[in-house]
Enzyme design. Structure first.
Site, PDB file in Angstrom:
ATOM      1  N   GLU A 124      19.228  17.666  -5.584  1.00 56.02           N
ATOM      2  CA  GLU A 124      18.915  17.798  -4.078  1.00 56.02           C
ATOM      3  C   GLU A 124      17.357  17.880  -3.862  1.00 56.02           C
ATOM      4  O   GLU A 124      16.908  18.673  -4.820  1.00 56.02           O
ATOM      5  CB  GLU A 124      19.518  19.273  -3.702  1.00 56.02           C
ATOM      6  CG  GLU A 124      19.123  19.774  -2.332  1.00 56.02           C
ATOM      7  CD  GLU A 124      19.222  18.870  -1.136  1.00 56.02           C
ATOM      8  OE1 GLU A 124      20.256  18.530  -0.894  1.00 56.02           O
ATOM      9  OE2 GLU A 124      18.117  18.889  -0.486  1.00 56.02           O
ATOM     10  N   GLY A 139      22.198  14.706  -3.309  1.00 50.13           N
ATOM     11  CA  GLY A 139      22.304  15.447  -1.866  1.00 50.13           C
ATOM     12  C   GLY A 139      23.148  16.576  -2.085  1.00 50.13           C
ATOM     13  O   GLY A 139      24.281  16.490  -2.396  1.00 50.13           O
ATOM     14  N   LYS A 163      39.824  16.901   2.916  1.00 48.03           N
ATOM     15  CA  LYS A 163      40.583  18.344   2.689  1.00 48.03           C
ATOM     16  C   LYS A 163      42.054  18.263   1.739  1.00 48.03           C
ATOM     17  O   LYS A 163      42.294  19.106   1.284  1.00 48.03           O
ATOM     18  CB  LYS A 163      40.493  19.163   3.973  1.00 48.03           C
ATOM     19  CG  LYS A 163      39.588  19.959   4.498  1.00 48.03           C
ATOM     20  CD  LYS A 163      38.427  19.192   4.912  1.00 48.03           C
ATOM     21  CE  LYS A 163      37.163  19.495   4.339  1.00 48.03           C
ATOM     22  NZ  LYS A 163      35.951  18.848   5.073  1.00 48.03           N
ATOM     23  N   VAL A 197      26.505  19.479   2.874  1.00 43.65           N
ATOM     24  CA  VAL A 197      27.828  19.868   2.887  1.00 43.65           C
ATOM     25  C   VAL A 197      28.693  18.660   2.159  1.00 43.65           C
ATOM     26  O   VAL A 197      29.799  19.314   1.429  1.00 43.65           O
ATOM     27  CB  VAL A 197      28.561  19.987   4.425  1.00 43.65           C
ATOM     28  CG1 VAL A 197      29.738  20.367   4.627  1.00 43.65           C
ATOM     29  CG2 VAL A 197      27.539  20.614   5.292  1.00 43.65           C
ATOM     30  N   ALA A 239      33.242  17.134  13.939  1.00 42.47           N
ATOM     31  CA  ALA A 239      34.242  16.760  14.823  1.00 42.47           C
ATOM     32  C   ALA A 239      34.421  17.544  16.111  1.00 42.47           C
ATOM     33  O   ALA A 239      34.659  17.151  17.122  1.00 42.47           O
ATOM     34  CB  ALA A 239      35.692  16.658  13.935  1.00 42.47           C
ATOM     35  N   HIS A 250      47.505  44.330   7.818  1.00 41.50           N
ATOM     36  CA  HIS A 250      47.432  44.591   6.395  1.00 41.50           C
ATOM     37  C   HIS A 250      48.367  44.220   5.484  1.00 41.50           C
ATOM     38  O   HIS A 250      49.719  44.461   5.777  1.00 41.50           O
ATOM     39  CB  HIS A 250      47.169  46.178   6.021  1.00 41.50           C
ATOM     40  CG  HIS A 250      46.884  46.234   4.642  1.00 41.50           C
ATOM     41  ND1 HIS A 250      45.980  46.084   3.915  1.00 41.50           N
ATOM     42  CD2 HIS A 250      48.105  46.977   3.772  1.00 41.50           C
ATOM     43  CE1 HIS A 250      46.178  46.569   2.660  1.00 41.50           C
ATOM     44  NE2 HIS A 250      47.398  47.137   2.597  1.00 41.50           N
ATOM     45  N   LEU A 310      42.532   3.931  14.886  1.00 41.68           N
ATOM     46  CA  LEU A 310      42.244   5.024  15.824  1.00 41.68           C
ATOM     47  C   LEU A 310      42.095   6.375  14.731  1.00 41.68           C
ATOM     48  O   LEU A 310      42.658   6.366  13.523  1.00 41.68           O
ATOM     49  CB  LEU A 310      43.410   5.653  16.393  1.00 41.68           C
ATOM     50  CG  LEU A 310      43.670   4.363  17.535  1.00 41.68           C
ATOM     51  CD1 LEU A 310      45.107   4.870  18.301  1.00 41.68           C
ATOM     52  CD2 LEU A 310      42.456   4.789  18.693  1.00 41.68           C
TER      53      LEU A 310
HETATM   54  P1  NAD Z   1      23.421  16.916   5.132  1.00 40.33           P
HETATM   55  O1  NAD Z   1      22.598  16.730   5.959  1.00 40.33           O
HETATM   56  O2  NAD Z   1      24.312  18.162   5.386  1.00 40.33           O
HETATM   57  O3  NAD Z   1      22.821  16.955   3.633  1.00 40.33           O
HETATM   58  C1  NAD Z   1      22.269  15.663   2.931  1.00 40.33           C
HETATM   59  C2  NAD Z   1      21.399  16.475   1.853  1.00 40.33           C
HETATM   60  O4  NAD Z   1      21.003  15.464   1.047  1.00 40.33           O
HETATM   61  C3  NAD Z   1      20.262  17.558   2.363  1.00 40.33           C
HETATM   62  O5  NAD Z   1      20.497  18.477   1.631  1.00 40.33           O
HETATM   63  C4  NAD Z   1      19.052  16.611   1.962  1.00 40.33           C
HETATM   64  O6  NAD Z   1      18.041  17.319   1.898  1.00 40.33           O
HETATM   65  C5  NAD Z   1      19.611  15.833   0.918  1.00 40.33           C
HETATM   66  N1  NAD Z   1      18.732  14.635   0.373  1.00 40.33           N
HETATM   67  C6  NAD Z   1      18.409  13.724   1.445  1.00 40.33           C
HETATM   68  N2  NAD Z   1      17.696  12.611   0.946  1.00 40.33           N
HETATM   69  C7  NAD Z   1      17.635  12.961  -0.558  1.00 40.33           C
HETATM   70  C8  NAD Z   1      17.025  12.424  -1.719  1.00 40.33           C
HETATM   71  N3  NAD Z   1      16.392  11.482  -1.777  1.00 40.33           N
HETATM   72  N4  NAD Z   1      17.324  13.042  -2.841  1.00 40.33           N
HETATM   73  C9  NAD Z   1      18.222  14.073  -2.978  1.00 40.33           C
HETATM   74  N5  NAD Z   1      18.588  14.724  -1.890  1.00 40.33           N
HETATM   75  C10 NAD Z   1      18.363  14.162  -0.483  1.00 40.33           C
HETATM   76  O7  NAD Z   1      24.377  15.644   5.113  1.00 40.33           O
HETATM   77  P2  NAD Z   1      25.890  15.281   4.343  1.00 40.33           P
HETATM   78  O8  NAD Z   1      26.121  16.154   3.281  1.00 40.33           O
HETATM   79  O9  NAD Z   1      25.642  13.777   3.938  1.00 40.33           O
HETATM   80  O10 NAD Z   1      26.875  15.286   5.650  1.00 40.33           O
HETATM   81  C11 NAD Z   1      26.650  14.383   6.795  1.00 40.33           C
HETATM   82  C12 NAD Z   1      27.199  15.021   7.947  1.00 40.33           C
HETATM   83  O11 NAD Z   1      28.687  15.421   8.066  1.00 40.33           O
HETATM   84  C13 NAD Z   1      26.621  16.394   8.149  1.00 40.33           C
HETATM   85  O12 NAD Z   1      26.467  16.624   9.411  1.00 40.33           O
HETATM   86  C14 NAD Z   1      27.727  17.556   7.892  1.00 40.33           C
HETATM   87  O13 NAD Z   1      27.583  18.651   8.344  1.00 40.33           O
HETATM   88  C15 NAD Z   1      29.083  16.760   8.191  1.00 40.33           C
HETATM   89  N6  NAD Z   1      29.933  17.221   7.377  1.00 40.33           N
HETATM   90  C16 NAD Z   1      30.529  18.146   7.632  1.00 40.33           C
HETATM   91  C17 NAD Z   1      31.770  18.563   6.946  1.00 40.33           C
HETATM   92  C18 NAD Z   1      32.323  19.984   7.354  1.00 40.33           C
HETATM   93  O14 NAD Z   1      32.197  20.253   8.475  1.00 40.33           O
HETATM   94  N7  NAD Z   1      32.999  20.679   6.585  1.00 40.33           N
HETATM   95  C19 NAD Z   1      31.821  18.112   5.527  1.00 40.33           C
HETATM   96  C20 NAD Z   1      31.375  17.113   5.244  1.00 40.33           C
HETATM   97  C21 NAD Z   1      30.325  16.590   6.209  1.00 40.33           C
END
Ligand code: NAD
Length: 455
Positions: free
Chosen positions: A200, A177, A48, A180, A315, A439, A35
């Protein structure tokens, strides 16, 4: 016969179960693993937890100017991994006991939708059983995306799920990549002393967010020793002299980045493979389940929510969609607006955004005003030695209503909810001024911005 069978026990699934039980539905939840879903086991919570220790370590290590001197400070990765697992276990137990208190039946096994009202479950002992329900909600979540690049199956090339369980701190890490996940892991490992390189494909990191975030974060991470290559496309990974060498093209030149480990963080895709039989005929598009505005699929009584339906994979969005889907099942209107979604990046300083950005407004032809506040005069920001912290609030030029906000500062992820509320309630800067903020806090900067910028 259940009123509702939910497939998947992540944020969408367990939230739907609590909501359904609250609404008096006889509910069952089917989970094939543990779960908590991605968020609890391989996403938000473990990341985190590791980031918390990494941040403490970096602060203490650089603590001499604030009177902190520590000899022999080091990170014990085994203890940290054990602590992370303890946090996950505690939260998993919490979900389990909440489900039990809500009298939700928990079924362990792998579910497959056989048609409207019918779910087949494969159990661990090899047996299978058919369960029936008036409604089904698919909340099966997502999994890391793969890219067709040579060498990504080499040992030491990992996705974020495997990386979170890594018991060592690599000397060098290459991250593919700059989204995020990429940025949070870059912050995490550079804080732990790893030499991080990010590759990237697009012209900037965090391309889905305001460009000021990318510019400032790039400078901050560069100061921490992180190398970021944008408009760089990965060609292959090979093992050479005990290292993983990533070949990439940047500005028409072929370059190399070597790492002890490589993290591939190029997005996530819905985990819908093998989830329904051909005959069930549920419509999908590149793996994501297609639903209408009440989260119902083309099959009557079969609903889907969360990462399974694509869109914003967060989430809190999954939870909101689940609650709205259960409301639809109960014949009630959706209680939660899903058009105002805060998104956060847990770097240091934190990044948070909600609503429209100035660039998006420009593209849409909407006339807006951008109100900025640089936090150089904010007491808490100065005394905690935060870097490059700022707030931006976007208002509609005609109505003065708040339509967006972007923040890069300590506690931004805690502050952004208030701005989401302002957008939903159609509030103006004048209305923000009315309420006194304490403050010294990071949050009072919002009050300062409103005082300076009100009509
Ligand atoms: P993302 O879509 O945020 O980023 C993926 C990145 O990889 C993009 O910038 C893209 O251009 C790049 N990319 C793709 N193919 C590539 C390649 N061949 N070579 C180099 N770069 C390439 O996806 P993520 O970071 O994997 O996260 C997945 C999901 O999880 C997202 O929806 C994200 O919002 C979520 N997430 C959220 C949080 C948070 O809320 N703090 C934290 C982690 C993940």
């Amino acid at each position: 016969m259940y009123d509702l069978i939910i497939i998947g026990g992540g944020p969408a699934g367990y939230t739907a179960a609590f909501e359904a039980a609250r609404s008096g539905l006889n509910t069952a939840l089917i989970e094939k693993g543990t779960l908590g879903g991605t968020c609890l086991h391989s996403g938000c919570i473990p990341t985190k937890t590791l980031l918390h220790t990494a941040e403490l370590y970096r602060e203490v290590k650089n603590g001499a100017p604030v009177g902190l001197e520590a000899d022999g400070l080091r990170v014990n990765m085994n203890t940290l991994q054990a602590y992370k697992n303890e946090v996950i276990a505690k939260l998993t137990d919490g979900i389990r006991s909440q489900l039990s208190r809500a009298k939700v039946t928990l079924i362990e096994g792998t579910a497959r939708v056989a048609g409207s009202g019918r779910v087949e479950v494969q159990k661990a002992d090899g047996s299978s059983e058919i369960f029936e329900a008036k409604n089904i909600l698919i909340a099966c979540g997502s999994e890391p995306s793969r890219i067709p690049v040579e060498g990504l199956d080499l040992p030491g090339v990992m996705n974020s799920t495997a990386m979170l369980d890594c018991g060592t701190i690599p000397g060098r890490l290459v991250i593919i990549g700059g989204g995020v996940i990429g940025m949070e892991f870059a912050a995490l490992y550079s804080s732990l002393g790893t030499q991080v390189t990010v590759i990237e494909a697009l012209p900037r990191i965090l391309s889905n967010l305001d460009k000021d975030f990318a510019q400032n974060l790039k400078l901050i991470l560069k100061k921490q020793g992180v190398e970021i290559h944008t408009s760089a496309s990965l060609k292959k990974v090979e093992q050479r002299d005990g290292a993983l060498v990533c070949h990439y093209e940047e500005k028409d030149a072929t370059r190399e980045a070597a790492g002890d480990l490589v993290l591939v963080a190029v997005g996530r895709r819905p985990a819908t493979k093998d989830l329904f039989s051909e005959e069930a005929g549920i419509r999908t598009e590149r793996g994501r389940i297609l639903v209408n505005e009440t989260y119902e699929t083309n099959l009557p009584g079969v609903y889907a929510a969360g990462d399974a339906i694509g869109g914003i994979q967060l989430a809190h969005v999954a939870e909101a969609e689940a609650i709205n889907a259960v409301a639809a099942i109960c014949g009630k209107p959706a209680p939660i607006r899903t058009d105002t979604v805060p998104s956060c990046v847990y770097t240091s300083p934190e990044i948070a955004s909600v609503g429209i950005t100035a660039d998006e407004a420009k593209q849409a032809g909407q006339k807006v005003k951008v109100h900025r506040y640089v936090m150089a005069a904010n007491g808490k920001t100065v005394l905690t030695r935060q870097e490059r912290s700022f707030l931006k609030v976007i208002t509609d030029e005609e109505t003065g209503k708040i339509v967006g906000a972007q923040m890069m500062c300590a506690r931004a992820t805690d502050m952004i909810g208030e701005l989401a509320d302002c957008i939903n309630e159609g509030r103006t800067l004048d209305s923000l001024v009315k309420t006194i903020r304490p403050h010294p806090t990071f949050n009072e900067s919002l009050w300062e911005l409103a005082k300076n910028e009100r009509a």
